[in-house]
Design a protein around this motif. Structure first.
Motif, PDB file in Angstrom:
ATOM      1  N   MET A   1      37.921  39.742  33.495  1.00  0.00           N
ATOM      2  CA  MET A   1      38.025  38.873  34.614  1.00  0.00           C
ATOM      3  C   MET A   1      39.065  37.644  34.768  1.00  0.00           C
ATOM      4  SD  MET A   1      34.895  36.827  35.946  1.00  0.00           S
ATOM      5  CE  MET A   1      34.590  35.947  37.566  1.00  0.00           C
ATOM      6  N   ILE A   2      39.527  37.187  35.868  1.00  0.00           N
ATOM      7  CA  ILE A   2      40.824  35.980  35.589  1.00  0.00           C
ATOM      8  C   ILE A   2      40.078  34.865  35.971  1.00  0.00           C
ATOM      9  CG2 ILE A   2      42.648  35.393  36.756  1.00  0.00           C
ATOM     10  CD1 ILE A   2      43.613  38.388  37.006  1.00  0.00           C
ATOM     11  N   ASP A   3      39.870  33.952  35.236  1.00  0.00           N
ATOM     12  CA  ASP A   3      39.370  32.701  35.418  1.00  0.00           C
ATOM     13  C   ASP A   3      40.313  31.469  35.419  1.00  0.00           C
ATOM     14  OD1 ASP A   3      36.777  33.370  35.015  1.00  0.00           O
ATOM     15  OD2 ASP A   3      36.924  33.784  32.831  1.00  0.00           O
ATOM     16  N   ARG A   4      41.547  31.723  34.912  1.00  0.00           N
ATOM     17  CA  ARG A   4      42.758  30.696  34.752  1.00  0.00           C
ATOM     18  C   ARG A   4      44.011  31.143  35.157  1.00  0.00           C
ATOM     19  NH1 ARG A   4      43.349  27.367  30.149  1.00  0.00           N
ATOM     20  NH2 ARG A   4      43.987  25.840  31.517  1.00  0.00           N
ATOM     21  N   GLU A  20      49.608  30.911  47.680  1.00  0.00           N
ATOM     22  CA  GLU A  20      48.798  31.209  48.587  1.00  0.00           C
ATOM     23  C   GLU A  20      47.960  32.733  48.031  1.00  0.00           C
ATOM     24  OE1 GLU A  20      51.398  31.976  51.805  1.00  0.00           O
ATOM     25  OE2 GLU A  20      50.812  29.908  52.581  1.00  0.00           O
ATOM     26  N   TYR A  21      48.722  33.605  47.516  1.00  0.00           N
ATOM     27  CA  TYR A  21      48.400  34.830  46.976  1.00  0.00           C
ATOM     28  C   TYR A  21      47.213  34.509  45.875  1.00  0.00           C
ATOM     29  CZ  TYR A  21      48.317  39.290  44.512  1.00  0.00           C
ATOM     30  OH  TYR A  21      48.060  40.555  44.025  1.00  0.00           O
ATOM     31  N   ALA A  22      47.543  33.715  45.252  1.00  0.00           N
ATOM     32  CA  ALA A  22      46.695  33.289  43.992  1.00  0.00           C
ATOM     33  C   ALA A  22      45.433  32.820  44.573  1.00  0.00           C
ATOM     34  CB  ALA A  22      47.095  32.401  42.833  1.00  0.00           C
ATOM     35  N   LEU A  23      45.467  31.998  45.481  1.00  0.00           N
ATOM     36  CA  LEU A  23      44.284  31.222  46.104  1.00  0.00           C
ATOM     37  C   LEU A  23      43.498  32.430  46.739  1.00  0.00           C
ATOM     38  CD1 LEU A  23      45.883  27.949  47.483  1.00  0.00           C
ATOM     39  CD2 LEU A  23      44.403  28.073  45.340  1.00  0.00           C
ATOM     40  N   GLU A  24      44.118  33.435  47.610  1.00  0.00           N
ATOM     41  CA  GLU A  24      43.593  34.066  48.198  1.00  0.00           C
ATOM     42  C   GLU A  24      42.874  35.361  47.306  1.00  0.00           C
ATOM     43  OE1 GLU A  24      46.022  35.261  51.397  1.00  0.00           O
ATOM     44  OE2 GLU A  24      46.126  33.234  52.073  1.00  0.00           O
ATOM     45  N   ASN A  25      43.555  35.724  46.529  1.00  0.00           N
ATOM     46  CA  ASN A  25      43.149  36.951  45.697  1.00  0.00           C
ATOM     47  C   ASN A  25      42.181  36.612  44.378  1.00  0.00           C
ATOM     48  OD1 ASN A  25      44.686  39.486  47.012  1.00  0.00           O
ATOM     49  ND2 ASN A  25      46.084  37.934  46.982  1.00  0.00           N
ATOM     50  N   PHE A  26      42.119  35.421  44.126  1.00  0.00           N
ATOM     51  CA  PHE A  26      41.370  35.148  43.024  1.00  0.00           C
ATOM     52  C   PHE A  26      40.558  34.034  43.480  1.00  0.00           C
ATOM     53  CE2 PHE A  26      45.265  36.820  41.518  1.00  0.00           C
ATOM     54  CZ  PHE A  26      44.892  38.157  40.581  1.00  0.00           C
ATOM     55  N   PRO A  27      39.460  33.910  44.119  1.00  0.00           N
ATOM     56  CA  PRO A  27      38.982  33.056  44.755  1.00  0.00           C
ATOM     57  C   PRO A  27      38.096  32.201  43.935  1.00  0.00           C
ATOM     58  CG  PRO A  27      37.711  35.124  45.505  1.00  0.00           C
ATOM     59  CD  PRO A  27      39.003  35.344  44.741  1.00  0.00           C
ATOM     60  N   ALA A  29      38.917  31.648  40.540  1.00  0.00           N
ATOM     61  CA  ALA A  29      39.671  31.285  39.509  1.00  0.00           C
ATOM     62  C   ALA A  29      40.178  29.770  39.536  1.00  0.00           C
ATOM     63  CB  ALA A  29      41.138  31.994  39.350  1.00  0.00           C
ATOM     64  N   ASP A  30      40.059  29.215  38.527  1.00  0.00           N
ATOM     65  CA  ASP A  30      40.847  27.659  38.248  1.00  0.00           C
ATOM     66  C   ASP A  30      42.279  28.099  38.336  1.00  0.00           C
ATOM     67  OD1 ASP A  30      38.460  26.402  38.173  1.00  0.00           O
ATOM     68  OD2 ASP A  30      38.486  26.646  35.726  1.00  0.00           O
ATOM     69  N   VAL A  31      43.005  27.209  39.367  1.00  0.00           N
ATOM     70  CA  VAL A  31      44.665  27.499  39.569  1.00  0.00           C
ATOM     71  C   VAL A  31      45.283  26.152  39.168  1.00  0.00           C
ATOM     72  CG1 VAL A  31      46.552  27.845  41.324  1.00  0.00           C
ATOM     73  CG2 VAL A  31      44.189  29.042  41.395  1.00  0.00           C
ATOM     74  N   THR A  32      46.137  26.198  38.418  1.00  0.00           N
ATOM     75  CA  THR A  32      46.936  25.168  37.931  1.00  0.00           C
ATOM     76  C   THR A  32      48.269  25.387  38.492  1.00  0.00           C
ATOM     77  OG1 THR A  32      45.864  24.809  35.927  1.00  0.00           O
ATOM     78  CG2 THR A  32      47.835  24.008  36.146  1.00  0.00           C
ATOM     79  N   VAL A  33      49.113  24.320  39.079  1.00  0.00           N
ATOM     80  CA  VAL A  33      50.307  24.535  39.626  1.00  0.00           C
ATOM     81  C   VAL A  33      51.208  23.686  38.776  1.00  0.00           C
ATOM     82  CG1 VAL A  33      51.846  23.856  41.469  1.00  0.00           C
ATOM     83  CG2 VAL A  33      49.517  24.554  41.966  1.00  0.00           C
TER      84      VAL A  33
END
Length: 142
Positions: A1-4, A20-27, A29-33
């Motif tokens: 599972m992808i969490d980060r 956009e891809y990260a936000l839509e495909n891994f709803p 997951a915590d995303v760090t820019v």
């Protein structure tokens, strides 16, 4: 599972599409820019580098803020939040080093060097280096 997820961003369209891809495909997951700003070089001369070093971190944070505002707006539009971090130094090296501790990196296939001849190649220099050297899986977004 992808969490980060780590998403390197500059002011390119590819970087925006990667987020956009990260936000839509891994709803879930915590995303760090991360936005990486090149450090002053000794090639500039020692006195110039030392003078810039005092305010460099503040200047780097200020320069990154425009990218981060766009990232936060994209996330907010999707009902999400993102963490942000400023990197300093060589972009590919910084991203690869920072990728440790994340489950994946989602990166735009080309960066902000749109006017260069590298544009005609399939993958930009930073994205190619990150995809080859990152300690975690890398998703390239075009």
């Amino acid at each position: 599972m992808i969490d980060r997820i780590l998403v390197p961003m500059d002011d390119s369209d590819h970087a925006e599409r990667a987020l956009e891809y990260a936000l839509e495909n891994f709803p879930d997951a915590d995303v760090t820019v991360v936005h990486v700003v090149g450090a002053p070089s000794m090639m500039m001369g020692e006195a110039a580098s030392l003078a810039l070093a005092d305010d460099f971190e503040a200047a780097a944070a200020e320069r990154a803020e425009g990218v981060f505002e766009r990232a936060r707006a994209l996330a907010t539009d999707r009902g999400r939040e993102v963490d942000t971090v400023v990197g300093v130094g060589h972009p590919a090296r910084n991203i690869v080093d920072r990728a440790e501790g994340y489950d994946t990196v989602v990166i735009g296939a080309h960066g902000a060097d749109r006017g260069r001849a590298t544009r005609r190649f399939l993958v930009g220099n930073v994205a190619e280096t990150v995809s080859k050297r990152a300690p975690v899986p890398v998703v390239l977004v075009r």
